[in-house]
Design a protein around this motif. Structure first.
Motif, PDB file in Angstrom:
ATOM      1  N   LEU A  24     -14.809   6.525  -0.103  1.00 36.32           N
ATOM      2  CA  LEU A  24     -15.853   7.106   0.755  1.00 36.32           C
ATOM      3  C   LEU A  24     -16.343   8.427   0.154  1.00 36.32           C
ATOM      4  CD1 LEU A  24     -14.068   6.638   4.213  1.00 36.32           C
ATOM      5  CD2 LEU A  24     -16.118   5.414   3.457  1.00 36.32           C
ATOM      6  N   GLU A  44      -5.461   5.014   8.495  1.00 31.92           N
ATOM      7  CA  GLU A  44      -6.163   4.549   7.289  1.00 31.92           C
ATOM      8  C   GLU A  44      -7.132   3.399   7.593  1.00 31.92           C
ATOM      9  OE1 GLU A  44      -4.987   2.521   3.103  1.00 31.92           O
ATOM     10  OE2 GLU A  44      -3.634   4.110   3.791  1.00 31.92           O
ATOM     11  N   ASP A  45      -6.674   2.394   8.346  1.00 35.04           N
ATOM     12  CA  ASP A  45      -7.536   1.235   8.644  1.00 35.04           C
ATOM     13  C   ASP A  45      -8.751   1.639   9.469  1.00 35.04           C
ATOM     14  OD1 ASP A  45      -5.888  -0.404   7.231  1.00 35.04           O
ATOM     15  OD2 ASP A  45      -4.846  -1.245   8.978  1.00 35.04           O
ATOM     16  N   CYS A 105     -15.547   5.069   9.301  1.00 31.76           N
ATOM     17  CA  CYS A 105     -16.103   6.272   8.666  1.00 31.76           C
ATOM     18  C   CYS A 105     -17.076   5.957   7.532  1.00 31.76           C
ATOM     19  CB  CYS A 105     -14.982   7.162   8.142  1.00 31.76           C
ATOM     20  SG  CYS A 105     -13.993   7.861   9.477  1.00 31.76           S
ATOM     21  N   LYS A 122     -11.254   3.417   7.294  1.00 40.73           N
ATOM     22  CA  LYS A 122     -11.960   2.417   6.488  1.00 40.73           C
ATOM     23  C   LYS A 122     -13.055   1.736   7.311  1.00 40.73           C
ATOM     24  CE  LYS A 122      -8.840   0.121   4.173  1.00 40.73           C
ATOM     25  NZ  LYS A 122      -7.912  -0.958   3.765  1.00 40.73           N
ATOM     26  N   GLU A 123     -12.714   1.388   8.551  1.00 39.60           N
ATOM     27  CA  GLU A 123     -13.628   0.623   9.412  1.00 39.60           C
ATOM     28  C   GLU A 123     -14.755   1.492   9.986  1.00 39.60           C
ATOM     29  OE1 GLU A 123     -13.544  -1.230  13.909  1.00 39.60           O
ATOM     30  OE2 GLU A 123     -11.628  -0.933  12.892  1.00 39.60           O
ATOM     31  N   PHE A 137      -6.682   9.570   1.352  1.00 39.59           N
ATOM     32  CA  PHE A 137      -7.947   8.860   1.645  1.00 39.59           C
ATOM     33  C   PHE A 137      -8.901   8.648   0.460  1.00 39.59           C
ATOM     34  CE2 PHE A 137      -6.939  11.033   5.785  1.00 39.59           C
ATOM     35  CZ  PHE A 137      -6.577   9.878   6.464  1.00 39.59           C
ATOM     36  N   ASP A 138      -8.712   9.382  -0.619  1.00 38.81           N
ATOM     37  CA  ASP A 138      -9.695   9.264  -1.712  1.00 38.81           C
ATOM     38  C   ASP A 138      -9.813   7.842  -2.240  1.00 38.81           C
ATOM     39  OD1 ASP A 138     -10.188  11.917  -1.442  1.00 38.81           O
ATOM     40  OD2 ASP A 138      -9.567  12.528  -3.448  1.00 38.81           O
ATOM     41  N   HIS A 139      -8.701   7.090  -2.186  1.00 41.29           N
ATOM     42  CA  HIS A 139      -8.717   5.724  -2.742  1.00 41.29           C
ATOM     43  C   HIS A 139      -9.622   4.782  -1.943  1.00 41.29           C
ATOM     44  CE1 HIS A 139      -5.708   5.195   0.459  1.00 41.29           C
ATOM     45  NE2 HIS A 139      -6.037   3.922   0.437  1.00 41.29           N
ATOM     46  N   LEU A 140     -10.057   5.195  -0.749  1.00 40.15           N
ATOM     47  CA  LEU A 140     -10.943   4.342   0.055  1.00 40.15           C
ATOM     48  C   LEU A 140     -12.369   4.324  -0.502  1.00 40.15           C
ATOM     49  CD1 LEU A 140      -9.802   5.334   3.683  1.00 40.15           C
ATOM     50  CD2 LEU A 140      -9.113   3.328   2.357  1.00 40.15           C
ATOM     51  N   THR A 171      -1.195   7.273   7.079  1.00 38.61           N
ATOM     52  CA  THR A 171      -1.382   5.819   6.971  1.00 38.61           C
ATOM     53  C   THR A 171      -1.725   5.212   8.332  1.00 38.61           C
ATOM     54  OG1 THR A 171       1.005   5.496   7.227  1.00 38.61           O
ATOM     55  CG2 THR A 171       0.146   5.525   4.983  1.00 38.61           C
TER      56      THR A 171
END
Length: 447
Positions: free
Chosen positions: A392, A363-364, A370, A367-368, A387-390, A360
């Motif tokens: 990407l 995580e931010d 990658c 998101k920003e 990470f799958d929930h992001l 975690t």
């Protein structure tokens, strides 16, 4: 005739072989035992000094009669043989502890969860460039014990892991540097963060008022821990910003060190870029300042340092895609720093042997920064959960680096960066961290 004191060395890689040579030269009855195989170069070293050794097993009858045992940092405390030694109250020390008994050199020691190797290499570079008689030891360089036995330096710059610190008791650090403390190796510390923190803080355990303690001023854990210790050493806190008692910081484009001797240089002249590297440069600059190295020598060395392999190492640009090797990032915080320093969208190669990681924290940034993720490990289930929930694009690779590099190359767009910054240990698919980075370099340059 009086029986010779017996020293048994467990593990015969760089530190173990060096410890054995020192013990033998100091007149101890010396025996070396390695449960794995011993490299030819270390066998030759042991044979040269007439030291008895064994490989592939531990002969307990030759080990449990030791007066003292020097243990490789890689052997955990819960290994059956270590438990038996403790039951017999046979002292267990590190190679560094043994070496410290036989030298009066100034000890400059660096620890921390991240930045250790770069800072150690940078300090060594400054001292060497200034013409000091200095040795490089610990996690990098040659065995401290071997250097003490055969070379004799006035200064030693030593990178210390928590595992090495665990078995150090009387060793005194003259200039101690603590870069930061973030979760790492929790699998070796009963998944208890405080146990790991206590290990790191051992770096200051024998310091006197003649010694120096350099540390990151903004680390909440260090701040909390310092209240528990009656510190005798002179304190040199550093920060990215002026204020809060920091004696070294960046301000208005300048790197400033206030004491013991006032020093400044333009920040843009530093060889190393990024906030994490500013910390490394500040810690190194303070160390050199304390050692009395001339300002112009410090400035020049901070400006012409070449960096460390496998630490944000530029490899190549292939059809507009940059490849960066950060294989040395074996914990989450190291990857956080790597991602923070990225100036383009990034395809991140992450994964390996998880050490109890909490993803975690990045995580931010993922998101920003990658545009895609490559999971590289035998078991990537924890990465999928993290990470799958992001949403990407993701490639799941459990075969090796060649496939990971090719997948990253396919997913990266022109102008983006492929970053190997794994967060994890390398032992599931690679021999070690260097092997992982070397394979990344090989396959990226073959594209």
């Amino acid at each position: 005739m009086e029986r010779k004191k017996r020293i048994v060395v467990l593990g015969a890689a760089e530190s173990g072989a060096g410890a054995a040579v020192l013990a033998k030269l100091k007149g101890f009855d010396t025996f070396v035992s390695d449960a794995g195989s011993i490299k030819d170069k270390y066998k030759a070293q042991l044979d040269k000094y007439g030291i008895e050794w064994e490989e592939g097993h531990h002969s307990e009858e030759k080990i449990l009669n030791a007066d003292e045992v020097v243990k490789s940092p890689g052997i955990p405390d819960n290994a059956p043989l270590i438990v038996k030694l403790r039951e017999r109250q046979i002292p267990i020390i590190s190679e560094i502890e043994l070496a410290g008994r036989y030298t009066n050199a100034v000890m400059v020691c660096i620890t921390g969860s991240n930045g250790k190797t770069t800072t150690t290499s940078l300090i060594y570079h400054i001292f060497k460039s200034a013409g000091l008689n200095v040795g490089l030891a610990g996690n990098i360089g040659n065995s401290l014990a071997l250097q003490v036995a055969t070379e004799q330096h006035d200064y030693y710059v030593i990178e210390l892991s928590s595992f090495q610190l665990d078995n150090m008791y009387d060793f005194r650090v003259n200039i101690a540097i603590l870069m930061n403390i973030t979760p790492d190796h929790l699998d070796r510390y009963d998944n208890c963060m405080q146990n790991y923190v206590d290990s790191k803080m051992r770096i200051i355990q024998n310091q006197t008022e003649d010694d120096a303690f350099i540390f990151w001023n903004d680390d909440p854990i260090i701040k909390r821990e310092l209240k528990k210790y009656g510190l005798k050493a002179q304190l040199f806190p550093f920060s990215a910003f002026k204020g809060n008692g920091a004696v070294a910081y960046a301000d208005e484009g300048k790197v400033i060190i206030e004491k013991p001797i006032e020093f400044n240089m333009e920040q843009e002249e530093l060889a190393l870029r990024g906030t994490h590297n500013l910390y490394n440069s500040l810690a190194a600059g303070i160390s050199a300042n304390i050692a009395g190295i001339k300002k112009e020598c410090i400035r020049k060395a901070l400006a012409d340092f070449k960096g460390v392999p496998h630490r944000l190492e530029y490899i190549a640009t292939v059809r507009g895609i940059r490849f960066i090797n950060d294989s040395k990032a074996t914990n989450v915080n190291a990857t956080w720093y790597a991602l923070q320093s990225m100036t383009t969208k990034t395809v991140l190669i992450v994964g390996g042997k998880d050490k109890g990681n909490d993803y975690t924290e990045i995580e931010d940034l993922v998101k920003e920064k990658c545009s895609a993720l490559i999971y590289l490990g035998v078991d990537n289930s924890k990465l999928h959960k993290a990470f799958d929930h992001l949403g990407l694009p993701v490639a799941d690779i459990n075969t090796g680096m060649k496939d990971a590099v090719e997948a990253a190359y396919r997913l990266a767009k022109k102008g983006e960066t492929v970053l190997l910054s794994p967060c994890c240990a390398s032992f599931d698919l690679f021999k070690n961290m260097e092997d992982r980075g070397d394979q990344f370099r090989k396959y990226a340059t073959e594209l």
